[in-house]
Write a protein that holds these residues in place. Sequence first.
Motif, mmCIF file in Angstrom:
data_model
loop_
_atom_site.group_PDB
_atom_site.id
_atom_site.type_symbol
_atom_site.label_atom_id
_atom_site.label_comp_id
_atom_site.label_asym_id
_atom_site.label_seq_id
_atom_site.Cartn_x
_atom_site.Cartn_y
_atom_site.Cartn_z
ATOM 1 N N GLU A 83 -61.707 109.579 114.323
ATOM 2 C CA GLU A 83 -62.359 110.745 114.921
ATOM 3 C C GLU A 83 -62.888 110.336 116.295
ATOM 4 O O GLU A 83 -63.370 109.219 116.459
ATOM 5 C CB GLU A 83 -63.551 111.195 114.064
ATOM 6 N N CYS A 84 -62.825 111.240 117.263
ATOM 7 C CA CYS A 84 -63.363 110.882 118.577
ATOM 8 C C CYS A 84 -63.769 112.132 119.358
ATOM 9 O O CYS A 84 -63.091 113.153 119.288
ATOM 10 C CB CYS A 84 -62.330 110.081 119.383
ATOM 11 N N VAL A 85 -64.889 112.000 120.070
ATOM 12 C CA VAL A 85 -65.359 113.130 120.875
ATOM 13 C C VAL A 85 -64.884 113.035 122.324
ATOM 14 O O VAL A 85 -65.157 113.922 123.129
ATOM 15 C CB VAL A 85 -66.910 113.238 120.867
ATOM 16 N N ASN A 86 -64.192 111.935 122.640
ATOM 17 C CA ASN A 86 -63.746 111.749 124.028
ATOM 18 C C ASN A 86 -62.288 112.153 124.203
ATOM 19 O O ASN A 86 -61.500 112.087 123.272
ATOM 20 C CB ASN A 86 -63.867 110.273 124.416
ATOM 21 N N ASN A 87 -61.978 112.529 125.415
ATOM 22 C CA ASN A 87 -60.574 112.672 125.793
ATOM 23 C C ASN A 87 -60.235 111.563 126.780
ATOM 24 O O ASN A 87 -60.710 111.563 127.916
ATOM 25 C CB ASN A 87 -60.321 114.028 126.459
ATOM 26 N N CYS A 88 -59.441 110.608 126.305
ATOM 27 C CA CYS A 88 -58.955 109.544 127.181
ATOM 28 C C CYS A 88 -57.447 109.739 127.215
ATOM 29 O O CYS A 88 -56.794 109.665 126.169
ATOM 30 C CB CYS A 88 -59.313 108.178 126.619
ATOM 31 N N LYS A 89 -56.908 109.987 128.375
ATOM 32 C CA LYS A 89 -55.508 110.430 128.459
ATOM 33 C C LYS A 89 -54.514 109.478 127.824
ATOM 34 O O LYS A 89 -53.451 109.872 127.392
ATOM 35 C CB LYS A 89 -55.122 110.652 129.930
ATOM 36 N N TYR A 90 -54.866 108.181 127.796
ATOM 37 C CA TYR A 90 -53.927 107.154 127.345
ATOM 38 C C TYR A 90 -54.052 106.851 125.850
ATOM 39 O O TYR A 90 -53.365 105.961 125.353
ATOM 40 C CB TYR A 90 -54.202 105.861 128.140
ATOM 41 N N CYS A 91 -54.931 107.551 125.135
ATOM 42 C CA CYS A 91 -55.231 107.144 123.753
ATOM 43 C C CYS A 91 -54.825 108.196 122.728
ATOM 44 O O CYS A 91 -55.127 109.385 122.881
ATOM 45 C CB CYS A 91 -56.723 106.839 123.612
ATOM 46 N N GLY A 92 -54.175 107.742 121.661
ATOM 47 C CA GLY A 92 -53.730 108.640 120.597
ATOM 48 C C GLY A 92 -54.880 109.346 119.883
ATOM 49 O O GLY A 92 -54.691 110.409 119.300
ATOM 50 N N PHE A 93 -56.069 108.760 119.889
ATOM 51 C CA PHE A 93 -57.213 109.350 119.181
ATOM 52 C C PHE A 93 -57.939 110.417 119.997
ATOM 53 O O PHE A 93 -58.928 110.990 119.522
ATOM 54 C CB PHE A 93 -58.224 108.270 118.799
ATOM 55 N N SER A 94 -57.508 110.670 121.206
ATOM 56 C CA SER A 94 -58.191 111.644 122.073
ATOM 57 C C SER A 94 -58.534 112.915 121.311
ATOM 58 O O SER A 94 -57.727 113.408 120.511
ATOM 59 C CB SER A 94 -57.289 112.012 123.251
ATOM 60 N N ARG A 95 -59.698 113.452 121.588
ATOM 61 C CA ARG A 95 -60.231 114.614 120.864
ATOM 62 C C ARG A 95 -59.222 115.744 120.752
ATOM 63 O O ARG A 95 -59.075 116.362 119.699
ATOM 64 C CB ARG A 95 -61.485 115.115 121.600
ATOM 65 N N ALA A 128 -63.488 101.824 115.755
ATOM 66 C CA ALA A 128 -63.630 103.253 115.464
ATOM 67 C C ALA A 128 -63.632 104.039 116.758
ATOM 68 O O ALA A 128 -64.049 103.537 117.810
ATOM 69 C CB ALA A 128 -64.938 103.528 114.711
ATOM 70 N N GLY A 129 -63.176 105.284 116.688
ATOM 71 C CA GLY A 129 -63.338 106.194 117.811
ATOM 72 C C GLY A 129 -64.825 106.492 117.974
ATOM 73 O O GLY A 129 -65.657 106.102 117.144
ATOM 74 N N GLU A 130 -65.167 107.165 119.044
ATOM 75 C CA GLU A 130 -66.580 107.472 119.301
ATOM 76 C C GLU A 130 -66.903 108.852 118.744
ATOM 77 O O GLU A 130 -66.456 109.867 119.303
ATOM 78 C CB GLU A 130 -66.842 107.406 120.810
ATOM 79 N N PRO A 197 -68.744 111.535 126.328
ATOM 80 C CA PRO A 197 -69.701 110.589 126.945
ATOM 81 C C PRO A 197 -69.038 109.409 127.656
ATOM 82 O O PRO A 197 -69.649 108.790 128.519
ATOM 83 C CB PRO A 197 -70.533 110.107 125.742
ATOM 84 N N LYS A 198 -67.788 109.142 127.309
ATOM 85 C CA LYS A 198 -67.125 108.000 127.952
ATOM 86 C C LYS A 198 -66.898 108.229 129.439
ATOM 87 O O LYS A 198 -66.548 107.296 130.172
ATOM 88 C CB LYS A 198 -65.796 107.722 127.240
ATOM 89 N N ARG A 199 -67.099 109.439 129.880
ATOM 90 C CA ARG A 199 -66.928 109.703 131.322
ATOM 91 C C ARG A 199 -67.918 108.908 132.166
ATOM 92 O O ARG A 199 -67.723 108.733 133.357
ATOM 93 C CB ARG A 199 -67.093 111.206 131.600
ATOM 94 N N GLY A 363 -52.085 106.520 114.019
ATOM 95 C CA GLY A 363 -52.543 105.276 114.623
ATOM 96 C C GLY A 363 -52.950 105.474 116.080
ATOM 97 O O GLY A 363 -52.571 106.459 116.719
ATOM 98 N N GLN A 364 -53.700 104.503 116.594
ATOM 99 C CA GLN A 364 -54.158 104.623 117.991
ATOM 100 C C GLN A 364 -53.010 104.405 118.964
ATOM 101 O O GLN A 364 -52.915 105.063 119.989
ATOM 102 C CB GLN A 364 -55.278 103.617 118.264
ATOM 103 N N PHE A 365 -52.155 103.439 118.625
ATOM 104 C CA PHE A 365 -50.974 103.164 119.461
ATOM 105 C C PHE A 365 -49.981 102.400 118.600
ATOM 106 O O PHE A 365 -50.325 101.906 117.517
ATOM 107 C CB PHE A 365 -51.351 102.349 120.711
HETATM 108 S S1 SF4 Z 1 -60.852 106.045 120.529
HETATM 109 FE FE1 SF4 Z 1 -61.661 105.168 122.397
HETATM 110 S S2 SF4 Z 1 -59.963 105.151 123.846
HETATM 111 FE FE2 SF4 Z 1 -59.419 106.561 122.155
HETATM 112 S S3 SF4 Z 1 -60.057 108.604 122.833
HETATM 113 FE FE3 SF4 Z 1 -61.737 107.738 121.684
HETATM 114 S S4 SF4 Z 1 -63.028 106.706 123.210
HETATM 115 FE FE4 SF4 Z 1 -61.044 107.099 124.154
#
Ligand code: SF4
Length: 398
Positions: A83-95, A128-130, A197-199, A363-365
């Motif tokens: 689970e994750c509240v962030n959108n990171c363009k390079y990550c499979g877990f992006s919100r 873990a995701g954030e 928040p990762k911004r 998976g994350q990647f």
């Molecule tokens: S798991 Fe980490 S890298 Fe992936 S979207 Fe969440 S904060 Fe970003």
Amino acid sequence: MSFVADFNALPLDGLLKRSLSATPESVGEVLAGPRQATADFAQLISPAAGGYLEALCRRSQALTQQRFGKVIRLFAPLYLSNECVNNCKYCGFSRDNPILRVTLSVEEVLREARALKERGFRNILLVAGEHPKFVSTNYLLDCIRALRQEIPGISLEVGPMEADDYRPLAQAGAEGLVVYQESYNRAVYAQMHTAGPKRDFEWRLETPERAYAAGFRRLGIGALFGLADWRQEALSVAAHADYLLRKCWRAQLTISLPRLRPCAGEFQPLTRMSDRDLAQLVCAFRLVFPDIGLVLSTREPARLRDGLIPLGITLMSAGSHTEPGGYTGAGKENIHRTERGRIVDLGASEWATTRNGDLRATGQFDIADERSPGEVAELIRRLGYEPVWKDWDAALTA
Ligand code: SF4
């Protein structure tokens, strides 16, 4: 004062220019010295130093053996939640990625850890995701308490926290904290982190210092190569490492060198870093920072990993899964799909058709080295090194 002030004063453009304009003669002069200083790092990662790669490798290998012996520590990531509240363009877990998600219960985490223990691991990185609702301080505390009787080496790679939140985690037995800045280039960082928040670039940059203040005895940093120019990122990582060695001197420092891998969202690397560049970078870090641990993950393919081991690597993952429940299938019953952060019913979707089959969280990647931990350990032995599963025990510092 924190690294942010030093980082803001870092003449990055000048250092990069110095690196790109280095000549074989200037690199030769640096290599002629008895040891290389941080100021020499720009020369060592230069295109001109690429012509000295063999000499760099020989020197890096000798220095690593002198400082660490012929030993490779092994660890495994254990994903608690995607689970994750962030959108990171390079990550499979992006919100906003519509993927299958789950957060393991503490019992399920223990099941995963026991499966890793059976494979030999005594060093585990909890990842873990954030998402504070699913991965709270109390949840992490419960996980660490459940694991610490059986797993002597526990590190965390989770969303950055305040020092006061880190403190109970360190006291409960987590020894290490890993946090990659991803990109030290502010513009690229802003472009890659579009929500959550990762911004906050500086909050992340100060995280290792908060972790140190809270009592973590191992700190891990790094950049994700494939976002900004790799030399610029490496210069920033070197400056960060130099700062942490001075200010957080009681901690053991590791640098990871991850390159982007395919993941959900189909993000493509923005910049290229070749295998040769990676080998050169391993050597440059080793020559300038003889006592820092260098980490290599299963993101890299087997053949390349085998070749990098003797050059300066001290810590490797093996047999990794990047999805929660990946080692035992734990958590299957609670897997759900999210779309733009909202849980949606699996219903008659393509996901539901596999519900009673091999339904797995996303998976994350993708990993590239798919060998088992036993196979990796065997390879390490064949290269004349000793694979070490455990090198520290909480009882030693009691
Ligand atoms: S798991 Fe980490 S890298 Fe992936 S979207 Fe969440 S904060 Fe970003």
